[in-house]
Design a protein around this motif. Sequence first.
Motif, PDB file in Angstrom:
ATOM      1  N   LYS A  28       0.834  -1.208   0.000  1.00  0.00           N
ATOM      2  CA  LYS A  28       0.000   0.000   0.000  1.00  0.00           C
ATOM      3  C   LYS A  28       0.868   1.257   0.000  1.00  0.00           C
ATOM      4  O   LYS A  28       0.561   2.232  -0.699  1.00  0.00           O
ATOM      5  CB  LYS A  28      -0.921  -0.010   1.222  1.00  0.00           C
ATOM      6  CG  LYS A  28      -2.033  -1.038   1.156  1.00  0.00           C
ATOM      7  CD  LYS A  28      -2.931  -0.949   2.380  1.00  0.00           C
ATOM      8  CE  LYS A  28      -4.089  -1.950   2.295  1.00  0.00           C
ATOM      9  NZ  LYS A  28      -4.955  -1.887   3.503  1.00  0.00           N
ATOM     10  N   SER A  29       1.942   1.225   0.788  1.00  0.00           N
ATOM     11  CA  SER A  29       2.843   2.376   0.830  1.00  0.00           C
ATOM     12  C   SER A  29       3.496   2.599  -0.524  1.00  0.00           C
ATOM     13  O   SER A  29       3.631   3.736  -0.986  1.00  0.00           O
ATOM     14  CB  SER A  29       3.922   2.163   1.901  1.00  0.00           C
ATOM     15  OG  SER A  29       3.348   2.091   3.185  1.00  0.00           O
ATOM     16  N   GLN A  30       3.897   1.498  -1.161  1.00  0.00           N
ATOM     17  CA  GLN A  30       4.542   1.622  -2.473  1.00  0.00           C
ATOM     18  C   GLN A  30       3.566   2.153  -3.518  1.00  0.00           C
ATOM     19  O   GLN A  30       3.944   2.937  -4.386  1.00  0.00           O
ATOM     20  CB  GLN A  30       5.105   0.269  -2.904  1.00  0.00           C
ATOM     21  CG  GLN A  30       6.012   0.350  -4.130  1.00  0.00           C
ATOM     22  CD  GLN A  30       6.632  -0.966  -4.476  1.00  0.00           C
ATOM     23  OE1 GLN A  30       5.947  -1.917  -4.836  1.00  0.00           O
ATOM     24  NE2 GLN A  30       7.949  -1.044  -4.394  1.00  0.00           N
TER      25      GLN A  30
ATOM     26  N   LEU B 117       2.296   9.268  -6.383  1.00  0.00           N
ATOM     27  CA  LEU B 117       2.936  10.566  -6.185  1.00  0.00           C
ATOM     28  C   LEU B 117       4.083  10.749  -7.173  1.00  0.00           C
ATOM     29  O   LEU B 117       4.287  11.848  -7.714  1.00  0.00           O
ATOM     30  CB  LEU B 117       3.456  10.679  -4.747  1.00  0.00           C
ATOM     31  CG  LEU B 117       4.042  12.040  -4.339  1.00  0.00           C
ATOM     32  CD1 LEU B 117       3.006  13.143  -4.494  1.00  0.00           C
ATOM     33  CD2 LEU B 117       4.557  11.992  -2.905  1.00  0.00           C
ATOM     34  N   PHE B 118       4.820   9.672  -7.440  1.00  0.00           N
ATOM     35  CA  PHE B 118       5.927   9.745  -8.398  1.00  0.00           C
ATOM     36  C   PHE B 118       5.404  10.005  -9.813  1.00  0.00           C
ATOM     37  O   PHE B 118       6.009  10.759 -10.578  1.00  0.00           O
ATOM     38  CB  PHE B 118       6.725   8.454  -8.354  1.00  0.00           C
ATOM     39  CG  PHE B 118       7.978   8.473  -9.188  1.00  0.00           C
ATOM     40  CD1 PHE B 118       9.052   9.281  -8.849  1.00  0.00           C
ATOM     41  CD2 PHE B 118       8.075   7.677 -10.316  1.00  0.00           C
ATOM     42  CE1 PHE B 118      10.207   9.302  -9.619  1.00  0.00           C
ATOM     43  CE2 PHE B 118       9.224   7.691 -11.087  1.00  0.00           C
ATOM     44  CZ  PHE B 118      10.299   8.505 -10.742  1.00  0.00           C
TER      45      PHE B 118
ATOM     46  N   GLY C  75      14.186   6.694   1.450  1.00  0.00           N
ATOM     47  CA  GLY C  75      15.175   7.060   0.435  1.00  0.00           C
ATOM     48  C   GLY C  75      14.628   8.038  -0.584  1.00  0.00           C
ATOM     49  O   GLY C  75      15.291   9.022  -0.941  1.00  0.00           O
ATOM     50  N   LEU C  76      13.414   7.775  -1.060  1.00  0.00           N
ATOM     51  CA  LEU C  76      12.777   8.678  -2.019  1.00  0.00           C
ATOM     52  C   LEU C  76      12.502  10.038  -1.405  1.00  0.00           C
ATOM     53  O   LEU C  76      12.700  11.076  -2.049  1.00  0.00           O
ATOM     54  CB  LEU C  76      11.473   8.066  -2.531  1.00  0.00           C
ATOM     55  CG  LEU C  76      11.560   7.096  -3.700  1.00  0.00           C
ATOM     56  CD1 LEU C  76      10.200   6.494  -3.986  1.00  0.00           C
ATOM     57  CD2 LEU C  76      12.115   7.776  -4.927  1.00  0.00           C
ATOM     58  N   GLU C  77      12.034  10.040  -0.169  1.00  0.00           N
ATOM     59  CA  GLU C  77      11.720  11.311   0.485  1.00  0.00           C
ATOM     60  C   GLU C  77      12.983  12.143   0.695  1.00  0.00           C
ATOM     61  O   GLU C  77      12.971  13.361   0.524  1.00  0.00           O
ATOM     62  CB  GLU C  77      11.021  11.058   1.817  1.00  0.00           C
ATOM     63  CG  GLU C  77      10.752  12.308   2.645  1.00  0.00           C
ATOM     64  CD  GLU C  77       9.959  13.372   1.903  1.00  0.00           C
ATOM     65  OE1 GLU C  77      10.015  14.550   2.319  1.00  0.00           O
ATOM     66  OE2 GLU C  77       9.276  13.055   0.901  1.00  0.00           O
ATOM     67  N   ALA C  78      14.085  11.489   1.058  1.00  0.00           N
ATOM     68  CA  ALA C  78      15.344  12.216   1.235  1.00  0.00           C
ATOM     69  C   ALA C  78      15.795  12.830  -0.089  1.00  0.00           C
ATOM     70  O   ALA C  78      16.263  13.971  -0.130  1.00  0.00           O
ATOM     71  CB  ALA C  78      16.418  11.282   1.787  1.00  0.00           C
TER      72      ALA C  78
ATOM     73  N   GLY D 153      13.490   6.662  -8.246  1.00  0.00           N
ATOM     74  CA  GLY D 153      12.062   6.336  -8.203  1.00  0.00           C
ATOM     75  C   GLY D 153      11.703   5.178  -9.092  1.00  0.00           C
ATOM     76  O   GLY D 153      10.927   4.291  -8.695  1.00  0.00           O
ATOM     77  N   ARG D 154      12.259   5.135 -10.276  1.00  0.00           N
ATOM     78  CA  ARG D 154      11.959   4.029 -11.191  1.00  0.00           C
ATOM     79  C   ARG D 154      12.492   2.707 -10.649  1.00  0.00           C
ATOM     80  O   ARG D 154      11.869   1.661 -10.795  1.00  0.00           O
ATOM     81  CB  ARG D 154      12.574   4.315 -12.562  1.00  0.00           C
ATOM     82  CG  ARG D 154      11.928   5.479 -13.306  1.00  0.00           C
ATOM     83  CD  ARG D 154      12.519   5.622 -14.689  1.00  0.00           C
ATOM     84  NE  ARG D 154      12.265   4.438 -15.475  1.00  0.00           N
ATOM     85  CZ  ARG D 154      12.878   4.158 -16.628  1.00  0.00           C
ATOM     86  NH1 ARG D 154      13.818   4.992 -17.091  1.00  0.00           N
ATOM     87  NH2 ARG D 154      12.597   3.066 -17.299  1.00  0.00           N
ATOM     88  N   ARG D 155      13.651   2.742 -10.006  1.00  0.00           N
ATOM     89  CA  ARG D 155      14.236   1.523  -9.461  1.00  0.00           C
ATOM     90  C   ARG D 155      13.453   1.027  -8.246  1.00  0.00           C
ATOM     91  O   ARG D 155      13.173  -0.168  -8.122  1.00  0.00           O
ATOM     92  CB  ARG D 155      15.689   1.766  -9.064  1.00  0.00           C
ATOM     93  CG  ARG D 155      16.397   0.485  -8.593  1.00  0.00           C
ATOM     94  CD  ARG D 155      17.880   0.658  -8.430  1.00  0.00           C
ATOM     95  NE  ARG D 155      18.185   1.541  -7.314  1.00  0.00           N
ATOM     96  CZ  ARG D 155      18.735   2.729  -7.421  1.00  0.00           C
ATOM     97  NH1 ARG D 155      19.027   3.205  -8.616  1.00  0.00           N
ATOM     98  NH2 ARG D 155      18.992   3.456  -6.365  1.00  0.00           N
TER      99      ARG D 155
END
Length: 252
Positions: free
Chosen positions: A111-113, A119-120, A172-175, A246-248
């Motif tokens: 769900k988080s992903q 959002l991405f 990681g994405l948020e950072a 993000g893609r990875r």
Amino acid sequence: MISKEELKELAITRLKKYLFPDFTNKLTWFVVTVGGAVILTPTAFKQIFYNWLVDTFNLNYGVYSTFAELDSSNSDYILGFSLIALALLHNVANRYFIYKAGDIAELEAEKSQEADRKLFDRFLTEFPSNSRSLTLLKEHDFGNSYHDNNTDEIDNFVDTWNTAETEFLDEGLEAARKELYEKLHTFIYKLSQSSGYIGNGPMLSAVPNAYRGEWEWPDFVDTRINELNKLGTECYGLHQQFITLGRRKLKC
């Protein structure tokens, strides 16, 4: 989309885990050992052990008691196998709750992903690599003039991507998003401070009107241009790194 083969493999894996649980639980090992000992120990040895327990009790408490003679019977076997069965049931129940907790954690992660993926996708729509702003960051020399709409995507990102709704759940994405935001915020602030319109048109320049068209600029103008060019290159690099990350992570 999960294929039938993947579903079949998942079902077989789960079935193996439930039918052949591992004996990592110490309590399970202990109870199984006791049950096996009850089954395998000859009656004579059990008689000696029980008599030792009675003698120890008599010695310590001053009460004389005796223990009836043991005969070979099925009661010991029933007790032993019952202990083993209970240990197996305990182990299966233990593994079931572990796997169930894992399933819940996996569902929450999915769900988080999915939320991060949406959002991405929004980010890619609003600030793609082929946008005018990315071209500006990548190719433009700020010693030259630029159109005022070339910073539209940057302006939108700085204005709208610093809220709770635009935070990624993946750390990681948020950072990476936050680093990109801070760098673009610094860039657009310095650019707005340094630039001015040329006449009444839509073109802007970071070179003051008094020095535009001159062969040589004062040192402060060179410093300004170099700083803007460097910031632009850094912003472009962070933008591309963020998209790759993000893609990875999100498999999109």
